[in-house]
Write a protein that holds these residues in place. Structure first.
Motif, PDB file in Angstrom:
ATOM      1  N   TRP A  79      91.201  19.939  32.839  1.00 56.02           N
ATOM      2  CA  TRP A  79      90.925  20.593  34.115  1.00 56.02           C
ATOM      3  C   TRP A  79      89.452  20.481  34.515  1.00 56.02           C
ATOM      4  O   TRP A  79      89.120  20.624  35.684  1.00 56.02           O
ATOM      5  N   ARG A  80      88.590  20.221  33.548  1.00 51.78           N
ATOM      6  CA  ARG A  80      87.162  20.104  33.863  1.00 51.78           C
ATOM      7  C   ARG A  80      86.856  18.879  34.713  1.00 51.78           C
ATOM      8  O   ARG A  80      85.812  18.817  35.368  1.00 51.78           O
ATOM      9  N   GLU A  81      87.751  17.910  34.693  1.00 54.83           N
ATOM     10  CA  GLU A  81      87.529  16.671  35.442  1.00 54.83           C
ATOM     11  C   GLU A  81      88.390  16.593  36.700  1.00 54.83           C
ATOM     12  O   GLU A  81      88.389  15.559  37.373  1.00 54.83           O
ATOM     13  N   LEU A  82      89.097  17.627  37.042  1.00 55.82           N
ATOM     14  CA  LEU A  82      89.968  17.588  38.206  1.00 55.82           C
ATOM     15  C   LEU A  82      89.153  17.564  39.495  1.00 55.82           C
ATOM     16  O   LEU A  82      88.074  18.170  39.565  1.00 55.82           O
ATOM     17  N   PRO A  83      89.653  16.869  40.512  1.00 62.04           N
ATOM     18  CA  PRO A  83      88.949  16.892  41.809  1.00 62.04           C
ATOM     19  C   PRO A  83      89.010  18.288  42.414  1.00 62.04           C
ATOM     20  O   PRO A  83      89.993  19.006  42.254  1.00 62.04           O
ATOM     21  N   ALA A  84      87.925  18.687  43.060  1.00 64.88           N
ATOM     22  CA  ALA A  84      87.853  20.035  43.624  1.00 64.88           C
ATOM     23  C   ALA A  84      87.156  20.000  44.969  1.00 64.88           C
ATOM     24  O   ALA A  84      86.326  19.125  45.248  1.00 64.88           O
ATOM     25  N   ASP A  85      87.490  20.956  45.809  1.00 64.74           N
ATOM     26  CA  ASP A  85      86.855  21.100  47.108  1.00 64.74           C
ATOM     27  C   ASP A  85      85.639  22.019  46.981  1.00 64.74           C
ATOM     28  O   ASP A  85      85.462  22.706  45.969  1.00 64.74           O
ATOM     29  N   GLY A  86      84.831  22.050  48.013  1.00 64.81           N
ATOM     30  CA  GLY A  86      83.718  22.992  48.062  1.00 64.81           C
ATOM     31  C   GLY A  86      82.434  22.452  47.479  1.00 64.81           C
ATOM     32  O   GLY A  86      81.444  23.187  47.383  1.00 64.81           O
ATOM     33  N   GLY A  87      82.390  21.188  47.072  1.00 64.19           N
ATOM     34  CA  GLY A  87      81.161  20.616  46.562  1.00 64.19           C
ATOM     35  C   GLY A  87      80.761  21.116  45.192  1.00 64.19           C
ATOM     36  O   GLY A  87      79.623  20.921  44.760  1.00 64.19           O
ATOM     37  N   ARG A  88      81.664  21.786  44.487  1.00 67.89           N
ATOM     38  CA  ARG A  88      81.381  22.299  43.149  1.00 67.89           C
ATOM     39  C   ARG A  88      82.394  21.727  42.167  1.00 67.89           C
ATOM     40  O   ARG A  88      83.484  21.313  42.545  1.00 67.89           O
ATOM     41  N   SER A  89      82.028  21.722  40.901  1.00 71.34           N
ATOM     42  CA  SER A  89      82.902  21.187  39.861  1.00 71.34           C
ATOM     43  C   SER A  89      83.555  22.332  39.098  1.00 71.34           C
ATOM     44  O   SER A  89      82.923  23.365  38.850  1.00 71.34           O
ATOM     45  N   PRO A  90      84.815  22.163  38.665  1.00 72.17           N
ATOM     46  CA  PRO A  90      85.483  23.213  37.882  1.00 72.17           C
ATOM     47  C   PRO A  90      85.160  23.162  36.397  1.00 72.17           C
ATOM     48  O   PRO A  90      85.871  23.749  35.585  1.00 72.17           O
ATOM     49  N   ARG A  91      84.076  22.501  36.014  1.00 77.08           N
ATOM     50  CA  ARG A  91      83.756  22.357  34.593  1.00 77.08           C
ATOM     51  C   ARG A  91      83.546  23.719  33.934  1.00 77.08           C
ATOM     52  O   ARG A  91      83.834  23.896  32.752  1.00 77.08           O
TER      53      ARG A  91
END
Length: 443
Positions: free
Chosen positions: A285-297
């Motif tokens: 999940w740390r490498e999943l694409p995300a919105d909002g210009g932030r990373s889910p790392r």
């Protein structure tokens, strides 16, 4: 066997009470139905995982002195959870800022509410109609998930009081105990002076007779039935076992019956929960694409309110590739009766939908699944207690009241200061009941 006090239950409340009483020179016998201590704290050690697997209580909410005091005395490390909550929108990850802003709109209004004690849903209908529908939706989702309750049953006053109680202990901060919650349980056990305290595992209490000069407690084990006699008994049974018929599994018969507790028990309810721990080869999940210009790392929580399993959290601050799914209140009721295999499949499907992957993709990375069915556990029958509408002013106080100097009551359901449903609430209730007993004897 004779003792000064028999304590029924070796969960956090019972162990805390035993330690306090034994330190005061009171001879204590602790009876526990399971073959382990801890009650609804259950840490599973898996050598393949670098973090403990919690199957019961997991978080330390805020900085409660009850837990921090025990941790300090016993050299336990509390590790703060730092990161960011995320939420799922149509299979995409987005920062959860809007979730908490929408929820806070409702709770700000609840904090100022001084009217009759309504259910949370009725409060929303009568005092939140002008709030955006999204605020009402998110607040309801939070209440049912966090309190493991039904929004149309839980007391609005109790939620308000609980929020205030959390503020007093920095409840917006969360911690984990390094090595797992079992270390706290073991610390409470170690604080029981062996000269004055004895622990008896695998003893299912079947009867508490408090009609005579003292108390007689019958307990069944694999070796047969034994009777423990004492001046008093301290009861820490979970709420459903006090509400159950005497002949139900896990319940105890009280002679005389606990009629003085009937009104209080009728205004309290046990929350339901299904939780599933999933261990993966890597934290994908740390490498999943995300919105909002932030990373889910650095994701801590993932909210997916439309899914069967609507809440997930990571193992931070540990980097272990663990995700825990949580479905509580009405969602847990929908999952009731599923086998471990069905529950695992439901969790995987929910997670896949939340992060926009296929169930096959998730399954291909899964190494282990962990769960414990607290609903069917005969010595728990649920997660933790909540107050029904109309019960916030007196139910927990009445449940905690001693009876005739012979029966004393502890457990998270007896906390009336907003700290019920927590481990620190249970510990504090054990200390409180022990102090009440000692004061009663001094008088």
């Amino acid at each position: 066997m004779d003792a000064d006090v028999v304590i029924v239950g070796a969960g956090a409340a019972g162990l805390a009470a035993a330690g306090h009483l034994a330190a005061a020179g009171v001879r204590v016998a602790v009876l526990e139905a399971r073959d382990r201590i801890g009650g609804r704290i259950l840490t599973h050690a898996d050598v393949a995982c670098e973090a403990p697997i919690e199957l019961g209580a997991e978080f330390v909410h805020g900085r409660p002195p009850e837990i921090f005091e025990v941790a300090r005395r016993n050299g336990l490390e509390l590790r703060e959870i730092e990161g960011e909550p995320w939420m799922s929108r149509s299979g995409r990850l987005v920062p959860a800022d809007s979730f908490f802003q929408a929820e806070s709109n409702v709770f700000e209004r609840l904090q100022g509410y001084a009217g009759p004690d309504l259910s949370f849903r009725q409060f929303l209908q009568e005092h939140g109609r002008d709030l955006p529908p999204e605020s009402q939706l998110w607040a309801t989702s939070y209440v049912e998930g966090f309190h493991a309750a039904h929004a149309d049953r839980i007391s609005a006053h109790s939620i308000r009081d609980g929020e205030k109680a959390e503020e007093a202990i920095d409840g917006d901060r969360q911690f984990r105990i390094a090595g797992g919650y079992q270390r706290l349980v073991n610390a409470l056990r170690a604080e029981m002076d062996p000269a004055n305290a004895s622990l008896h595992l695998g003893r299912v209490v079947t009867e508490v007779n408090w009609g005579g000069a003292g108390v007689k407690v019958q307990a069944r084990s694999s070796q047969g039935t034994a009777t423990f006699t004492a001046k008093a008994a301290l009861i820490t049974l979970p709420l459903p076992l006090l509400q159950a018929a005497p002949d139900e599994r896990g319940a105890a018969r009280f002679v005389p019956a606990l009629h003085a507790k009937s009104a209080a028990l009728a205004r309290l309810e046990m929350g339901q929960v299904a939780r599933i721990g999933l261990r993966f080869r890597e934290a994908f999940w740390r490498e999943l694409p995300a919105d909002g210009g932030r990373s889910p790392r650095r994701m801590t929580f993932l909210f997916a309110p439309q899914r069967a399993v609507p809440t997930w959290w990571t193992a931070l601050p540990s980097p272990a590739p663990l995700l825990t799914g949580w479905a509580a209140g009405p969602r847990a009721k929908e999952l009731a009766g599923q086998s471990a295999e069905q529950l695992e499949a439901t969790a995987i499907a929910s997670l896949a939908e939340a992060v926009g992957l296929t169930a096959e993709h998730i399954n291909g990375r899964l190494e282990a699944c962990y769960s414990h069915d607290w609903q069917t556990d005969p010595f728990a029958r649920g997660a933790y207690s909540y107050v029904l509408a109309g019960g916030a002013e007196a139910a927990q106080k009445e449940l905690a009241q001693p009876l005739e100097g012979k029966l004393f009551f502890a457990g998270e359901a007896t906390r009336s200061d907003g700290h019920h449903a927590t481990v620190h609430g249970a510990i504090g209730s054990g200390w409180r009941a022990a102090r009440e007993l000692l004061e009663c004897w001094r008088r």
